[in-house]
Write an enzyme that holds these catalytic residues in place. Structure first.
Site, PDB file in Angstrom:
ATOM      1  N   VAL A   1       0.769  -1.197  -0.026  1.00 29.72           N
ATOM      2  CA  VAL A   1      -0.097   0.010  -0.027  1.00 29.72           C
ATOM      3  C   VAL A   1       0.982   1.254  -0.006  1.00 29.72           C
ATOM      4  O   VAL A   1       0.674   2.068  -0.746  1.00 29.72           O
ATOM      5  CB  VAL A   1      -1.066   0.006   1.094  1.00 29.72           C
ATOM      6  N   TYR A   2       1.845   1.258   0.846  1.00 25.59           N
ATOM      7  CA  TYR A   2       2.793   2.516   0.908  1.00 25.59           C
ATOM      8  C   TYR A   2       3.559   2.490  -0.543  1.00 25.59           C
ATOM      9  O   TYR A   2       3.203   3.851  -0.925  1.00 25.59           O
ATOM     10  CB  TYR A   2       3.807   2.044   1.868  1.00 25.59           C
ATOM     11  N   GLY A   3       3.760   1.598  -1.147  1.00 31.24           N
ATOM     12  CA  GLY A   3       4.434   1.828  -2.254  1.00 31.24           C
ATOM     13  C   GLY A   3       3.695   2.209  -3.453  1.00 31.24           C
ATOM     14  O   GLY A   3       3.884   3.219  -4.313  1.00 31.24           O
TER      15      GLY A   3
END
Length: 206
Positions: A67-69
């Site tokens: 999700v961060y990426g």
């Protein structure tokens, strides 16, 4: 911290996924819009907005940080779109003139020894790539602040971990055999006696 530590995507709760998207993507969109409006109203000024990108920004996989990426990957596209709007306007609509000029850029600090990087990390990850490519916050700041202050124009990409820096670090590690000043041979954070660290090995800044 939002989305703290590495986790398989299938194990993340809906709330965690939503929180990371809200902070990293929705937060960047809303704050950028607010800053652009404020800067546009300031007569005779040149304003600069810098959105911080991270892992995944160049398209590589980020296992454990899906999700961060994904959210960070959206920021360069957002920036490119805003640059085009600021320079050319939106087709079919009149381009509005503003009292102040607004520029939008991306800022890439690279790998920094922070809680996000070290939480749930393994000795293998700490030895490589962290021990080769990561840097302390003050080192990154000393490099990036002059670059930020010297930015001209619109749509610039301000980076700490440039291609030249990566190649230089690889050369020192794999050709010259130099050891990391931050990670020992067992993958542990090297703690200097003149500094303080938390339980993860993150250096205290204040």
């Amino acid at each position: 911290a939002v989305g703290r530590g590495r986790r398989a995507f299938s194990e993340l709760s809906y709330g965690t996924i939503e929180a990371v998207v809200k902070v990293n993507l929705l937060g960047s969109l809303l704050c950028t819009q607010a800053a652009m409006k404020l800067m546009a109203e300031q007569s005779g000024t040149i304003g600069h907005v810098f959105n911080t990108v991270g892992s995944g920004v160049k398209g590589g996989g980020t296992p454990g940080y899906v999700v961060y990426g994904a959210t960070k990957r959206g920021l360069p596209q957002m920036t490119d779109s805003l640059v085009a709007e600021l320079e050319k306007g939106v087709q079919g609509y009149d381009k509005k003139s503003t009292a102040g000029k607004v520029n939008v850029h991306t800022l890439s600090p690279g790998m920094v020894f922070t809680q996000l990087l070290l939480d749930d990390s393994t000795p293998e990850l700490r030895k490589f790539p962290f021990g080769v490519l990561a840097a302390q916050p003050e080192e990154v700041a000393a490099d990036l602040v002059p670059k930020i202050l010297g930015v001209k124009g619109n749509g610039q990409k301000v980076e700490f971990l440039t291609t030249d820096r990566i190649l230089n670090q690889f050369y020192k590690k794999f050709v010259l055999g130099e050891k990391s000043e931050y990670i020992d041979d067992d993958g542990n954070v090297i703690k200097r006696p003149d500094a303080q660290y938390d339980e993860l090995g993150v250096k205290t800044q204040y």
